[in-house]
Design a protein around this motif. Structure first.
Motif, mmCIF file in Angstrom:
data_model
loop_
_atom_site.group_PDB
_atom_site.id
_atom_site.type_symbol
_atom_site.label_atom_id
_atom_site.label_comp_id
_atom_site.label_asym_id
_atom_site.label_seq_id
_atom_site.Cartn_x
_atom_site.Cartn_y
_atom_site.Cartn_z
ATOM 1 N N VAL A 126 65.460 32.695 -18.824
ATOM 2 C CA VAL A 126 66.064 33.104 -17.538
ATOM 3 C C VAL A 126 65.910 31.973 -16.890
ATOM 4 O O VAL A 126 64.919 31.035 -16.701
ATOM 5 N N PRO A 127 67.082 31.365 -15.804
ATOM 6 C CA PRO A 127 67.083 30.157 -15.181
ATOM 7 C C PRO A 127 65.714 30.253 -14.150
ATOM 8 O O PRO A 127 65.531 31.054 -13.439
ATOM 9 N N GLY A 128 65.122 29.054 -14.287
ATOM 10 C CA GLY A 128 63.745 29.053 -13.164
ATOM 11 C C GLY A 128 62.498 29.391 -14.002
ATOM 12 O O GLY A 128 61.508 29.151 -13.395
ATOM 13 N N VAL A 129 62.528 29.755 -15.241
ATOM 14 C CA VAL A 129 61.469 30.232 -15.860
ATOM 15 C C VAL A 129 60.651 29.185 -16.507
ATOM 16 O O VAL A 129 59.212 29.281 -16.798
ATOM 17 N N GLY A 130 61.148 27.763 -16.661
ATOM 18 C CA GLY A 130 60.484 26.744 -16.872
ATOM 19 C C GLY A 130 60.864 26.151 -18.218
ATOM 20 O O GLY A 130 60.023 25.320 -19.004
ATOM 21 N N LYS A 131 61.749 26.506 -18.995
ATOM 22 C CA LYS A 131 62.088 26.177 -20.265
ATOM 23 C C LYS A 131 62.312 24.739 -20.644
ATOM 24 O O LYS A 131 61.595 23.939 -21.437
ATOM 25 N N THR A 132 63.260 24.312 -19.746
ATOM 26 C CA THR A 132 63.481 22.650 -20.021
ATOM 27 C C THR A 132 62.315 21.852 -19.530
ATOM 28 O O THR A 132 62.272 21.020 -19.943
ATOM 29 N N ALA A 332 59.755 28.980 -10.811
ATOM 30 C CA ALA A 332 60.594 28.033 -9.847
ATOM 31 C C ALA A 332 60.763 28.644 -8.480
ATOM 32 O O ALA A 332 60.736 27.962 -7.581
ATOM 33 N N TYR A 333 61.162 29.946 -8.431
ATOM 34 C CA TYR A 333 61.049 30.687 -7.208
ATOM 35 C C TYR A 333 59.772 30.798 -6.378
ATOM 36 O O TYR A 333 59.917 30.803 -5.421
ATOM 37 N N ILE A 334 58.905 31.036 -7.269
ATOM 38 C CA ILE A 334 57.524 31.168 -6.578
ATOM 39 C C ILE A 334 57.183 29.866 -6.023
ATOM 40 O O ILE A 334 56.572 29.829 -4.849
ATOM 41 N N ILE A 335 57.327 28.728 -6.656
ATOM 42 C CA ILE A 335 57.226 27.461 -6.009
ATOM 43 C C ILE A 335 58.084 27.274 -4.742
ATOM 44 O O ILE A 335 57.390 26.981 -3.551
ATOM 45 N N LYS A 336 59.181 27.608 -4.899
ATOM 46 C CA LYS A 336 60.178 27.135 -3.766
ATOM 47 C C LYS A 336 59.752 28.029 -2.310
ATOM 48 O O LYS A 336 59.700 27.335 -1.480
ATOM 49 N N ILE A 337 59.328 29.337 -2.574
ATOM 50 C CA ILE A 337 59.237 30.060 -1.732
ATOM 51 C C ILE A 337 57.649 29.705 -0.997
ATOM 52 O O ILE A 337 57.802 29.627 0.100
ATOM 53 N N PHE A 338 56.722 29.465 -1.740
ATOM 54 C CA PHE A 338 55.602 28.954 -1.338
ATOM 55 C C PHE A 338 55.710 27.649 -0.510
ATOM 56 O O PHE A 338 55.201 27.501 0.617
ATOM 57 N N GLN A 339 56.651 26.803 -0.986
ATOM 58 C CA GLN A 339 57.101 25.798 -0.174
ATOM 59 C C GLN A 339 57.516 25.846 1.403
ATOM 60 O O GLN A 339 57.264 25.125 2.186
ATOM 61 N N GLU A 340 58.776 26.421 0.921
ATOM 62 C CA GLU A 340 59.264 26.773 2.462
ATOM 63 C C GLU A 340 58.649 27.751 3.525
ATOM 64 O O GLU A 340 58.794 27.470 4.405
#
Length: 449
Positions: A126-132, A332-340
């Motif tokens: 899933v996009p944002g799961v951290g694979k790359t 990725a969304y967890i970090i983004k929400i925590f940051q915002e």
């Protein structure tokens, strides 16, 4: 002590257990689980003098949250898979056979060999799961280039490229992909092959494909990662140009014995299962977001100290549930929400993050997470060592997985009357059939025939 320093290029150090195969003997050692987790973790220190900083300066430091990387057990499984893929490349060909393959490509002749095929597969998530990010960080622990100068007392000058990361061209062009591989080789060893291939752009795609195969053999490429493979799906549906690209990649692995892995989103699974010859070559990990479980809480506990507000808000059940339901468990969304959320608190002059400011951040970001996901394994479900053998992957279409929530969804149960018909199916048993249950409550009337 590590065999090689933490550099992109190193001089070969040979392991005597692989005598006669300098490329396998020069492989770096595989890290243990604990050593890997320690090496790959990225938890930078908080800025000095944070307590005296004004709001504007605190907000300037918020981007540091994007550099946080909390390794999990699935990350080590990825590292293990990629390391073994590189090793398999150097295990499937001898020095003499490699020279024979190169000469055959120059002559345009077919080359037959009984060597086992290299490792191939795919890593979809899933996009944002951290694979790359996990793949790039895992490979960064290996030197990309091993330079050989002398082997067993004799001069032996060559450069061994352990891995290449290239992006799948959006136009599914064999020429573009060949050029991308040449550019990756140039970045690794400082050559100018891309410029030479550019002059061949007017040549047939097969000519460029042959040149790329020769380059992979010349520089002993161990693994090619094709990232963003889902780019090929949209093009395939639009103009059906995917077959030449896939044919080139299959020929590349067969003719050079170079391992290849595809990386992308679950959309690419549609392509893999539609081509019979790709099913066997594209099996691999299918990554889904966190479950609202202990692994998710451990992730939160690792990032929660990174609060740049005046006061640190404690990690409560309400915070954890709100953050999970909004992010869907996607890191990725967890970090983004925590940051915002911290940015909103600082802009509003609040001393710490609250559930209200987190909700405001969620609305600002307009994050919408799908209700269902393609089949796979949640990143919470990986553990090292595994407690039981994983189920074999399904060769058919993956079954959809329902979206998980921290807070139970739907209406709350209401108190119902004893004669409510919705209770009939719950209380009817073989001892008390539904007909008797209804008759006892006056809900069934017998009519004469």
């Amino acid at each position: 002590m590590s065999k090689y320093p933490a550099l992109q290029r190193v001089t070969a150090v040979y392991d005597p257990t692989h005598e006669g195969n300098p490329f396998l003997a020069a492989m770096p050692e595989m890290l243990s689980h604990d050593a890997f987790m320690k090496a790959i973790r990225s938890l930078p220190p908080l800025p000095a003098g944070l307590g005296a900083m004004p709001s504007e300066e605190r907000r300037q430091h918020l981007p540091m949250l994007s550099s946080l990387f909390v390794p999990m057990d699935y990350t080590y499984v990825l590292y293990d898979q990629l390391y073994r893929a590189i090793s398999s490349t150097y295990s499937t060909r001898t020095m003499i056979e490699e020279i024979q393959r190169t000469n055959a490509l120059f002559r345009g002749d077919p080359f037959s060999s009984y060597a086992t095929q290299p490792a191939t597969g795919s890593i979809l998530g899933v996009p944002g799961v951290g694979k790359t990010s996990s793949i790039r960080r895992s490979l960064s622990l290996l030197p990309q280039v091993v330079e050989h100068e002398k082997y067993q007392g004799a001069p032996f000058f060559c450069k061994q490229i352990l891995y290449l990361i290239v992006e799948c061209p959006s136009d599914c062009s064999v020429k573009t992909l060949g050029l991308n591989i040449a550019v990756a080789i140039d970045k690794a060893i400082g050559s100018n092959y891309a410029q030479q291939l550019t002059s061949l752009r007017s040549a047939a795609a097969s000519a460029i494909a042959t040149q790329v195969k020769i380059l992979c053999l010349t520089h002993h490429v161990g693994l090619i990662l094709i990232d963003e493979i889902q780019n090929a799906v949209a093009t395939a549906q639009k103009n059906k140009q995917i077959k030449p690209l896939i044919k080139f990649l299959v020929e590349l692995t067969n003719d050079t014995c170079t391992s290849a892995f595809f990386v992308g989103t679950p959309i690419a699974e549609e392509l893999f299962i539609s081509q019979e010859h790709l099913k066997r070559r594209t099996r691999g990990m299918r990554l889904l977001p966190f479950k609202p479980d202990g692994a998710y809480r451990a992730f939160l506990q690792a990032i929660w100290p990174y609060q740049l507000t005046q006061d640190a808000a404690p990690l409560t059940e309400q915070f954890a549930n709100k953050l999970y339901d909004a992010s869907g468990g996607i890191p990725a969304y967890i970090i983004k929400i925590f940051q915002e959320a911290q940015a909103q608190a600082l802009l509003q002059g609040e001393r710490c993050v609250s559930v209200k400011t987190m909700q405001r951040a969620i609305e600002r970001l307009a994050i919408k997470v799908p209700r269902t996901f393609s089949g796979g394994t949640h990143i919470s479900d990986f553990e090292f060592p595994p407690s039981e053998a994983p189920a074999p992957p399904d060769e058919g279409s993956p079954s959809p997985v329902k979206r998980l929530y921290a807070n139970k969804r739907g209406r709350k149960p209401v108190q119902r009357d004893d004669v409510d018909l919705t209770l009939a199916s719950q209380f009817a048993t073989p001892a008390t059939p539904l007909e008797d249950w209804l008759r006892e409550r006056g809900l069934l009337e017998d009519w004469p025939c």
